[in-house]
Design an enzyme around this catalytic site. Structure first.
Site, PDB file in Angstrom:
ATOM      1  N   GLU A 260      -5.608  -4.636  10.499  1.00  0.00           N
ATOM      2  CA  GLU A 260      -4.599  -3.597  10.660  1.00  0.00           C
ATOM      3  C   GLU A 260      -4.825  -2.840  11.967  1.00  0.00           C
ATOM      4  OE1 GLU A 260      -2.608  -2.669   6.690  1.00  0.00           O
ATOM      5  OE2 GLU A 260      -4.100  -1.135   7.072  1.00  0.00           O
TER       6      GLU A 260
ATOM      7  N   ASN B 264       0.863  -1.184   0.000  1.00  0.00           N
ATOM      8  CA  ASN B 264       0.000   0.000   0.000  1.00  0.00           C
ATOM      9  C   ASN B 264       0.899   1.234   0.000  1.00  0.00           C
ATOM     10  OD1 ASN B 264      -1.972   1.937   0.333  1.00  0.00           O
ATOM     11  ND2 ASN B 264      -2.132   1.639   2.539  1.00  0.00           N
TER      12      ASN B 264
ATOM     13  N   HIS C 228      -9.532   1.642   4.761  1.00  0.00           N
ATOM     14  CA  HIS C 228      -8.226   1.765   5.435  1.00  0.00           C
ATOM     15  C   HIS C 228      -8.388   2.707   6.627  1.00  0.00           C
ATOM     16  CE1 HIS C 228      -4.041   2.817   6.181  1.00  0.00           C
ATOM     17  NE2 HIS C 228      -3.725   1.702   5.524  1.00  0.00           N
TER      18      HIS C 228
ATOM     19  N   GLU D 128      -6.682   5.053   7.723  1.00  0.00           N
ATOM     20  CA  GLU D 128      -6.427   6.472   7.445  1.00  0.00           C
ATOM     21  C   GLU D 128      -7.651   7.119   6.798  1.00  0.00           C
ATOM     22  OE1 GLU D 128      -2.768   5.897   5.290  1.00  0.00           O
ATOM     23  OE2 GLU D 128      -1.838   5.227   7.152  1.00  0.00           O
TER      24      GLU D 128
HETATM   25  C1  PEP Z   1      -0.735   0.307   5.676  1.00  0.00           C
HETATM   26  O1  PEP Z   1      -0.566   1.349   5.057  1.00  0.00           O
HETATM   27  O2  PEP Z   1      -1.765  -0.343   5.488  1.00  0.00           O
HETATM   28  C2  PEP Z   1       0.298  -0.122   6.620  1.00  0.00           C
HETATM   29  C3  PEP Z   1       0.149  -1.252   7.250  1.00  0.00           C
HETATM   30  O3  PEP Z   1       1.376   0.702   6.766  1.00  0.00           O
HETATM   31  P1  PEP Z   1       2.759   0.345   7.490  1.00  0.00           P
HETATM   32  O4  PEP Z   1       3.210  -0.980   6.948  1.00  0.00           O
HETATM   33  O5  PEP Z   1       3.692   1.457   7.103  1.00  0.00           O
HETATM   34  O6  PEP Z   1       2.508   0.272   8.968  1.00  0.00           O
END
Ligand code: PEP
Length: 256
Positions: free
Chosen positions: A171, A13, A99, A101
């Site tokens: 996540e 991603n 996501h 974010e």
């Molecule tokens: C993401 O953007 O979904 C993510 C897991 O980022 P990172 O690996 O940088 O923590």
């Protein structure tokens, strides 16, 4: 991983990183270094403007291109938005939905996630549905309840025969971009919980066929241990997917 029943998927991603020219350069380098991907599918989730360059560069490689978001409506007065149909026409295969974010900065809710999942499936795109808890929620001991709700609402009105198209990504928000990784046991436990919610709704046969990724500071050092968990079927990787060598190391870790 349990490759007998489901595909391992390693997805990068990129978030808001890389121009079209940088996208081409990255994929050209990746293609040169990618071995035979016998065990995992590779996906790159790129910014909208990079999609044409990514699809073109990845054409002769086993790398699928994903978008990082989409709108649920077909068309209309939604300035700045992009529909599933538009993505499909460009050659996009997957789309990240919900996501953290986007939930945090762009007011996405479980309900809009569900609308997007349905629109993606109707247009032949495979949704990568992100779920996860914040640090406060983990400390308040409501992780299981929260994830269960996120999964249940995301899957509202989704039929069993559509489930093989769906990918989940667990996540934990406290692990994204922070350098803090969930332990392999924590990742395995929540990916297992997601599978049990799917099992309760669709039965064991459907549940064991769904790919469930872990995401949150996955990197070349911790990938193998995380992927060794039975219910962790791949990774959604932010920071470590921006450098070809790191991304390749994670792909190789899934080939063990
Ligand atoms: C993401 O953007 O979904 C993510 C897991 O980022 P990172 O690996 O940088 O923590």
């Amino acid at each position: 991983m349990n490759r007998k029943y489901r595909k391992t998927i390693i997805a990068g991603n990129w978030k808001m990183n890389k121009t079209p020219a940088e996208t081409k350069a990255f994929i050209d380098e990746l293609k040169g270094k990618l071995g035979k991907q016998r065990w995992c599918d590779v996906v790159l989730c790129v910014p909208f403007v990079d999609i044409p360059a990514a699809v073109r560069a990845a054409r002769d490689a086993k790398v699928a291109i994903a978008a990082q978001n989409m709108h649920w409506e077909k068309s209309g007065a939604f300035t700045g938005e992009v529909s599933a149909e538009m993505l499909k026409e460009l050659g996009v295969k997957f789309v990240v939905i919900g996501h953290s974010e986007r939930r945090q900065y762009f007011a996405e809710t479980n309900e809009t996630v569900n609308l997007k999942v349905k629109a993606a499936l109707e247009n032949g795109l495979r949704p990568i549905i992100c779920v996860g808890e914040s640090l406060e929620e983990r400390e308040a001991d409501i992780t299981a309840e929260l994830i269960t709700t996120q999964v249940k609402i995301a899957l509202r009105d989704i039929e069993a025969d559509q489930m093989r198209k769906i990918v989940f990504a667990y996540e934990p928000i406290w692990a994204i971009g922070t350098g803090k990784t969930a332990t392999a046991e924590q990742a395995g436990e929540i990916c297992g919980l997601i599978r049990s919610v799917i099992r309760a709704k669709y039965g064991a046969r459907v549940a064991r066929s769904v790919t469930i990724q872990y995401g949150g500071s996955m990197n070349p050092k911790n990938a193998e241990e995380l992927l060794a968990q039975l219910d962790v079927d791949g990774g959604l990787i932010g920071g470590a997917s921006l450098k070809v060598d790191d991304f390749i190391s994670i792909i190789n870790a899934s080939n063990q």
